[in-house]
Write an enzyme that holds these catalytic residues in place. Structure first.
Site, short mmCIF file in Angstrom:
data_model
loop_
_atom_site.label_atom_id
_atom_site.label_comp_id
_atom_site.label_asym_id
_atom_site.label_seq_id
_atom_site.Cartn_x
_atom_site.Cartn_y
_atom_site.Cartn_z
N LEU A 138 4.81 6.61 5.33
CA LEU A 138 5.39 6.07 6.39
C LEU A 138 5.72 4.70 6.16
O LEU A 138 4.91 3.96 5.54
CB LEU A 138 4.36 6.03 7.64
CG LEU A 138 3.83 7.97 8.03
CD1 LEU A 138 2.91 7.62 9.12
CD2 LEU A 138 5.21 8.56 8.56
N ASP A 139 6.85 4.26 6.85
CA ASP A 139 7.10 2.75 6.76
C ASP A 139 6.04 2.06 7.31
O ASP A 139 4.93 2.49 8.04
CB ASP A 139 8.28 2.63 7.93
CG ASP A 139 9.57 3.17 7.47
OD1 ASP A 139 9.80 3.59 6.47
OD2 ASP A 139 10.46 3.30 8.40
N ARG A 140 5.62 0.67 7.02
CA ARG A 140 4.87 -0.12 7.29
C ARG A 140 4.53 -0.14 8.62
O ARG A 140 3.30 0.04 9.31
CB ARG A 140 5.13 -1.63 6.97
CG ARG A 140 4.17 -2.69 7.20
CD ARG A 140 4.66 -4.14 6.84
NE ARG A 140 3.89 -5.10 7.53
CZ ARG A 140 3.71 -5.83 8.66
NH1 ARG A 140 4.71 -5.14 9.62
NH2 ARG A 140 2.97 -6.56 8.88
N THR A 142 5.24 2.22 11.03
CA THR A 142 5.16 3.47 11.65
C THR A 142 3.80 3.76 11.81
O THR A 142 3.09 3.79 10.20
CB THR A 142 6.10 4.36 11.11
OG1 THR A 142 7.49 4.08 11.34
CG2 THR A 142 6.03 5.85 11.84
#
Length: 298
Positions: A138-140, A142
């Site tokens: 996951l993105d940082r 998210t």
């Protein structure tokens, strides 16, 4: 002879007969092991036939037990300790509800303080000498569900299975009220000229599918349940912005918000088959505290 425990071994029983003419390596390939892993395991002496090291690629007889042994490994990052919200765990994988603002994997600029570091710390506490192998990331900014495999077999198999059999759902708070309360977004996505952003592009974009359902509305915002049918980078963020309803707090595709210090996007649910048993499970992760600006029961 080893005791074939499920922590250090994965075992497969051959239910055919000698007339099938199936060799050990071919049988393991049928069970989902990659050719690369089989070659590596043969070379290191980690394939067993009826609890003994299998040095030859023999033909199998009905009732034979073929086993793959998982070796102890050195950590693939710095070991750090922090409490984690573990949603599910078995001998093969662990699923964590990742906090927002936490990087998933170590990188040049993020060598510590990542989920990988903390999972290595958890493995150490549990006496498990293995690398952390992420199946998804996951993105940082998210939050939500991240799956890590505890061995190379599971990483290979579940990564392949995820491409076809995974059901992945997100919760997002978006700006405005959607006219259609549910639908399918079928808009191709490509990398923008800046190399950072993604955009809908009908010429060079790759097929991207997201279905959505509005769950609730509050003060000019909507809580939306989104299901990914493809896995493009920033897919949900791009699709919602394209509809004119960017995710609240998404400064890259919308604008910053005083309500939340990141995009209000959370990986909420994963449904998939366990690699050993093919049993289907679904895991869900509660929303983080910074979603409290939108009252809901999820």
């Amino acid at each position: 002879m080893y005791r074939l425990n499920s922590k250090d071994f994965i075992n497969f029983k051959f239910n055919g007969n000698s007339g099938n003419k199936v060799k050990v390596n071919d049988f393991l390939k049928e069970r989902g092991l990659s050719s690369r892993l089989i070659r590596k395991s043969v070379k290191s002496g980690n394939i067993y036939l009826n609890s003994r090291v299998n040095k030859k690629n023999k033909f199998l007889k009905k009732g034979d037990l073929v086993s793959l042994r998982f070796e102890e490994e050195e950590p693939n990052g710095a070991v750090e300790h922090r409490d984690l919200d573990i949603i599910y765990e078995d001998n093969d994988l662990v699923i964590v509800n990742k906090d927002p603002f936490m990087v998933t994997h170590t990188a040049k600029d993020d060598a510590d303080g990542t989920l990988l570091n903390y999972l290595l710390g958890y493995f150490e506490e549990e006496g498990l000498k293995r690398k952390v192998r992420f199946v998804n990331r996951l993105d940082r900014d998210t939050s939500g569900l991240v799956v890590a495999a505890k061995n190379s077999f599971v990483q290979d198999k579940i990564s392949r299975d995820f491409k076809e059999d995974l059901e992945k759902k997100y919760l997002a708070v978006v700006e405005g009220r959607l006219y259609d309360k549910e639908g399918l977004i079928d808009e191709p996505i490509a990398t923008s000229e800046d190399g950072i952003r993604r955009e809908v592009n009908y010429v060079i974009g790759k097929k991207s599918l997201t279905s959505y359902e509005v769950l609730d509305e509050y003060k000019g915002m909507s809580l939306v349940l989104l299901t990914l049918h493809t896995g493009r980078t920033h897919q949900i963020r791009v699709h919602m912005a394209h509809l004119g309803h960017p995710i609240v707090g998404d400064s890259l595709y919308g604008k910053k918000s005083d309500l939340i210090k990141r995009q209000a996007l959370h990986s909420y649910s994963l449904k998939f088959k366990l690699p050993r048993s093919d049993k289907e499970i679904e895991v869900c992760a509660k929303l983080p505290k910074d979603f409290s600006f939108f009252p809901c029961s999820y």
